[in-house]
Design an enzyme around this catalytic site. Structure first.
Site, PDB file in Angstrom:
ATOM      1  N   CYS A   1       0.615  -1.112   0.259  1.00 11.26           N
ATOM      2  CA  CYS A   1      -0.139  -0.579  -0.390  1.00 11.26           C
ATOM      3  C   CYS A   1       0.670   1.412  -0.454  1.00 11.26           C
ATOM      4  O   CYS A   1       0.153   1.902  -0.455  1.00 11.26           O
ATOM      5  CB  CYS A   1      -1.083   0.177   1.213  1.00 11.26           C
ATOM      6  SG  CYS A   1      -1.805  -1.647   1.575  1.00 11.26           S
TER       7      CYS A   1
ATOM      8  N   HIS B   1      -9.306   4.238  -0.948  1.00 12.53           N
ATOM      9  CA  HIS B   1      -8.149   3.215  -1.842  1.00 12.53           C
ATOM     10  C   HIS B   1      -7.663   2.504  -2.220  1.00 12.53           C
ATOM     11  O   HIS B   1      -7.631   1.471  -2.352  1.00 12.53           O
ATOM     12  CB  HIS B   1      -7.978   2.554  -0.002  1.00 12.53           C
ATOM     13  CG  HIS B   1      -6.368   1.557   0.421  1.00 12.53           C
ATOM     14  ND1 HIS B   1      -5.095   1.944  -0.258  1.00 12.53           N
ATOM     15  CD2 HIS B   1      -6.253   0.728   1.477  1.00 12.53           C
ATOM     16  CE1 HIS B   1      -4.316   1.700   0.461  1.00 12.53           C
ATOM     17  NE2 HIS B   1      -4.559   0.725   1.401  1.00 12.53           N
TER      18      HIS B   1
END
Length: 408
Positions: A87, A353
């Site tokens: 991420c 996200h």
């Protein structure tokens, strides 16, 4: 002293579900906006860093994704580097672009991150997260989560990625140690959903109250669905340059200085030794590189893959004292108009996200804040901004963390 580097252009698609668009299309939109924002053409870019984490797993594009996406929009000849760092991929692409400038290998470089995660089989998208911890040792992961958060009966919880269990265990550890409450976690989520109402590029724009968030579908305790980031598609990009590149621009009034851009991994430590947490250690490096401290930060975007993460990260970054992040959110310290606004974009919970684009999406928001272009979510007089982007899980904490400090 390191050569000064500036971000001169940023671009970002709307984050959300883009069922009719692919990786090249999303990439092109973000890159073209960033170049137009910088007042540059494609021919000016001398190197590109392309961040993506899921295209290989979801589409079978295991290699050269960046070359394919960027060639589709007309880039030729330049080196293209494919970046994957869980991420933290977007921030890593930026870090490498900054390093390229500082090394003298290029005058102008591009960092772009993109994901297309909403596919017909949602289970395949959820399964991607299984690859962000040590897959050779699933028993070790289970033991670590139990050591952090104790035994919990999640038999009634809804479908979720393994990272919701990871964040839930970390949240329970924080609750046990500091007295943080589920209501305080909900207060963070409510604040971020409220901020996103003013962000026309956010995945979710509906404000929610603390009570609505607490009453929502349960995941792994203490988390409910609105406390967690959704599965998101989107792209974000930044154009960076050094002094030679800056001289090519017609004007520099919208350039933002990169004061620090650091990435690190963790150390062996007891699970409760938060003073040696990867984010705490990295923050010390970032502040030293920037010649600034936590009190100098006017606005921050942090990696709130869950609302609890924002609480812990504000503490680890020194933006509030250990154990007080939940209380600060509940009092309104981190909301727009508060002492230190955190995630004015809506954060990962609401803005969304798209893994490889998330870090650059944070930078997009902060550049706009420092330019005074953030509209209804503008932090008045913002001059120093911090982005924290992290990913994966290893040894009881994030496997990688990245901190970028920007200033005008």
């Amino acid at each position: 002293m390191a050569e000064p580097v500036w971000i001169v252009g940023v671009g970002m698609t709307r984050f959300g579900r883009h069922t009719d668009r692919g990786v090249p299309d999303l990439t092109a939109e973000a890159v073209r906006e960033a170049l137009a924002d910088a007042g540059l053409e494609q021919r000016h870019v001398q190197a590109a860093f392309f961040g993506n984490t899921t295209q290989g797993a979801l589409e079978g594009q295991l290699m050269v994704g960046g070359q394919i996406a960027l060639r589709a929009m007309g880039f030729e000849r330049i080196p293209v580097f494919n970046v994957e760092n869980a991420c933290a991929t977007g921030a890593t692409a930026l870090h490498l672009a900054v390093a390229q400038i500082r090394s003298g290998a290029a005058d102008i470089a591009l960092a772009v991150g993109v994901e297309k995660m909403n596919v017909a089989d949602r289970g395949r998208a959820m399964a991607v997260f299984e690859g962000a911890y040590d897959v050779s040792d699933p028993a070790g992961l289970s033991a670590t989560l139990t050591a952090l958060g104790g035994e919990v009966d999640n038999s009634g919880a809804g479908k979720r990625s393994v990272f919701m269990d990871i964040y839930a265990a970390m949240a329970r550890a924080h609750m046990n140690r500091f007295g943080t409450t589920q209501r305080q976690i909900a207060a963070v989520a409510a604040k971020n959903h409220r901020h996103a109402e003013h962000n026309d590029r956010a995945h979710h724009r509906t404000p929610l109250t603390v009570e609505e968030i607490l009453a929502a579908r349960a995941l792994s305790y203490p988390l409910t669905v609105p406390m967690c980031a959704p599965i998101t598609d989107g792209a974000a990009a930044a154009v960076v340059c050094g002094e030679r590149g800056l001289r090519r621009l017609s004007g520099t009034g919208r350039s933002v200085r990169v004061l620090a851009c650091v990435i690190g991994t963790g150390v062996e430590r007891p699970l409760d030794a938060l003073d040696r947490h990867v984010v705490r250690l990295l923050a010390e490096r970032a502040y030293e590189e920037a010649g600034a401290g936590p009190r100098d930060v006017d606005v921050a975007e942090v990696h709130d893959a869950t609302a609890f993460a924002e609480i812990q990260l504000t503490e680890l970054l020194g933006l509030c004292d250990p154990g007080t992040g939940g209380e600060a959110a509940e009092k309104g310290d981190t909301t727009l108009g508060g002492r230190l606004p955190v995630n004015p974009s809506g954060g990962l919970e609401s803005k969304g996200h798209p893994l490889g684009a998330t870090g650059l999406g944070q930078v997009y928001e902060l550049v706009r804040q420092l330019r005074g272009d953030a509209g209804a979510r503008q932090v008045p007089g913002a001059r120093t901004a911090l982005a924290e982007n992290c990913g994966g899980f290893h040894g009881g904490e994030e496997a990688v963390a990245a901190i970028t400090i920007l200033g005008v």
